[in-house]
Design a protein around this motif. Structure first.
Motif, PDB file in Angstrom:
ATOM      1  N   THR A  12      -8.928   3.429  -4.236  1.00 26.84           N
ATOM      2  CA  THR A  12      -7.689   3.727  -4.953  1.00 26.84           C
ATOM      3  C   THR A  12      -7.691   3.154  -6.362  1.00 26.84           C
ATOM      4  OG1 THR A  12      -6.597   3.593  -2.789  1.00 26.84           O
ATOM      5  CG2 THR A  12      -5.185   3.778  -4.717  1.00 26.84           C
ATOM      6  N   LYS A  57      -0.216   3.305  -2.835  1.00 32.51           N
ATOM      7  CA  LYS A  57      -1.329   4.252  -2.778  1.00 32.51           C
ATOM      8  C   LYS A  57      -0.823   5.692  -2.790  1.00 32.51           C
ATOM      9  CE  LYS A  57      -4.864   1.507  -0.418  1.00 32.51           C
ATOM     10  NZ  LYS A  57      -4.220   0.185  -0.435  1.00 32.51           N
ATOM     11  N   ASN A  73      -9.674  -0.557  -0.661  1.00 34.79           N
ATOM     12  CA  ASN A  73      -8.848  -0.521  -1.864  1.00 34.79           C
ATOM     13  C   ASN A  73      -9.659  -0.147  -3.104  1.00 34.79           C
ATOM     14  OD1 ASN A  73      -6.309  -1.406  -0.663  1.00 34.79           O
ATOM     15  ND2 ASN A  73      -7.430  -3.278  -0.235  1.00 34.79           N
ATOM     16  N   ALA A  91      -3.565   0.226  -5.864  1.00 39.26           N
ATOM     17  CA  ALA A  91      -3.590   0.238  -4.398  1.00 39.26           C
ATOM     18  C   ALA A  91      -2.418  -0.498  -3.774  1.00 39.26           C
ATOM     19  CB  ALA A  91      -4.892  -0.376  -3.900  1.00 39.26           C
ATOM     20  N   SER A 106       0.778  -1.239   0.000  1.00 40.24           N
ATOM     21  CA  SER A 106       0.000   0.000   0.000  1.00 40.24           C
ATOM     22  C   SER A 106       0.806   1.283   0.000  1.00 40.24           C
ATOM     23  CB  SER A 106      -0.961   0.004   1.184  1.00 40.24           C
ATOM     24  OG  SER A 106      -2.047  -0.832   0.917  1.00 40.24           O
ATOM     25  N   ALA A 113      -4.216  10.247   0.759  1.00 37.35           N
ATOM     26  CA  ALA A 113      -3.285   9.145   0.464  1.00 37.35           C
ATOM     27  C   ALA A 113      -1.989   9.326   1.252  1.00 37.35           C
ATOM     28  CB  ALA A 113      -3.006   9.032  -1.029  1.00 37.35           C
ATOM     29  N   THR A 137      -0.098   6.673  -6.424  1.00 41.30           N
ATOM     30  CA  THR A 137      -1.343   6.979  -7.131  1.00 41.30           C
ATOM     31  C   THR A 137      -1.922   8.300  -6.637  1.00 41.30           C
ATOM     32  OG1 THR A 137      -1.795   4.617  -7.407  1.00 41.30           O
ATOM     33  CG2 THR A 137      -3.652   6.128  -7.668  1.00 41.30           C
TER      34      THR A 137
END
Length: 411
Positions: free
Chosen positions: A205, A108, A202, A298, A105, A348, A111
């Protein structure tokens, strides 16, 4: 210190981990049955490292971790790096600082950074309704881009689905389509009205990843590469194509003791399996080359400890966003539980005490990457087993010990 999430399911923790329940708030090396790793060199470096080394080695033994790497950067107390254990289960080759691992993660934040850059560029707004980009999202007119980023949309989490878990066990090399993941997530019951709660999902994301592709016309891996990895010189990091299950050399193999189905409700294995693992009569599953596409935006990222140090310093200290957006990202972090105000989540981005960053866990790998902007300390830890048979996240446990030592250390 898993992510601020519902601790009842493995998937809510293993792909998310970023801030634990209050009892494990802040945030490995072979197991008892493994052949002993080569003896560690005589301790050198700062005094806090000398104090921590035996504690971390004991944690590694207790948690049955195959290998781990620790990197601490501190202008105040001195830098420290250590490695524990081996690259393979019962192997003889020690792990190295430059070994590649799956970061779960922490992806994340890659992203999320791309999304915030698009906001900086005026290509979308944080208060845009998700329905403007995804009409298929239930109640999408009431869910904002910001709520997807902050895990406050109320959308269900696709990784709790029996369908996903059964397929991952039956076909570890399966390549999942993001639209398939989204469809499963949107079919899950919602947890609360948008903005009225917190639930680590998730699905949020993966939706953001697809919105990035919609706005840019490019694959997400292209945007992450050119917007995050290249500007920071993260040459050992990558966001793989969905069809790829490869982990580049040099690498540390990743292990787990439970299947996806049997750990769907909890990371804690049965007492019988825990005992067998400790006794060495149960060997872990090698999941190094399981395809991470089920995690996609994610959690499918790949990196090294050294790259993660560079990255988390920029993530928290700035360099990827405009000054105003960077400040807004830090200020967006809010407590996820009134009883544990030191644990927070925002755009995030997670907080554990004075450290900001993220954690990551998927079968075989657990990662912690955090930076304290006040004291200038950076802590990166990864472990090549996740979760431990008793349900704990090894890298998170080690990071918690390190942060505790740094907080009270004079050197």
């Amino acid at each position: 210190m898993s992510c601020p999430a519902d601790p009842r399911t493995r998937h809510r923790r293993r792909l998310l981990t970023a801030v634990t329940a209050a009892g494990a708030a802040l945030v490995v090396a072979s197991c008892a049955a493994q052949a002993p790793a080569p003896p560690a060199p005589a301790p050198t470096g700062p005094a806090y490292g000398t104090r921590l080394q035996p504690e971390l080695e004991q944690l590694a033994r207790d948690l049955l971790v195959t290998g781990a790497v620790v990197q601490v950067r501190s202008g105040e107390l001195g830098d420290w790096t250590t490695t524990i254990g081996t690259r393979t289960f019962r192997g003889g080759e020690p792990v190295q600082v430059g070994d590649h691992i799956r970061i779960g993660s922490v992806t994340k934040t890659w992203t999320g950074t791309v999304v915030l850059q698009l906001v900086d560029e005026g290509r979308l707004r944080l208060d845009d309704p998700v329905s403007a980009y995804r009409p298929d999202v239930p109640n999408g007119q009431a869910i904002t881009i910001e709520q997807l980023l902050t895990m406050r949309s109320g959308l269900g989490n696709y990784t709790t689905s029996p369908e996903i878990n059964e397929r991952m066990d039956a076909d570890p090399g399966a390549a999942f389509d993001p639209e398939e993941l989204i469809a499963i997530g949107l079919a899950e019951p919602t947890g609360f009205p948008p903005g009225e709660g917190y639930s680590y999902s998730n699905t949020n994301t993966v939706l953001l990843g697809r919105i990035v592709e919609q706005l840019t016309g490019n694959p997400l891996e292209t945007e992450i590469e050119r917007r995050v990895l290249v500007p920071l010189g993260l040459t050992a990091s990558s966001f793989p194509a969905r069809t790829s299950s490869a982990l580049p050399d040099p690498r540390a193999n990743g292990y787990t003791y439970g299947t996806n189905v049997e750990t769907a409700e909890t990371n804690v294995l049965s007492p019988e399996k825990q005992e067998a693992a400790r006794a060495g009569t149960l060997a872990p599953l090698d999941v190094t080359t399981s395809n991470p596409s089920w995690a996609w935006s994610a959690g499918a990222g790949i990196s090294t400890a050294e790259d993660l140090v560079t990255y988390v310093q920029a993530l928290v200290g700035g360099g990827l966003l405009t000054e105003g957006m960077q400040q807004a990202r830090i200020e967006s972090v809010r407590p996820i539980d009134p009883a544990a105000p030191e644990l927070g989540y925002g755009l995030a981005l997670a907080r554990f005490g004075p450290f900001y960053g993220h954690t990551g866990e998927l079968p075989g790998y657990n990662t912690f990457a955090g930076h304290d902007p006040e004291r200038g300390n950076t802590v990166v830890v990864w472990a090549s087993l996740a979760p431990s048979p008793d349900g704990r996240a090894p890298a998170v446990e080690m990071a918690r010990a390190i942060i505790g030592e740094l907080s009270g250390s004079g050197g």
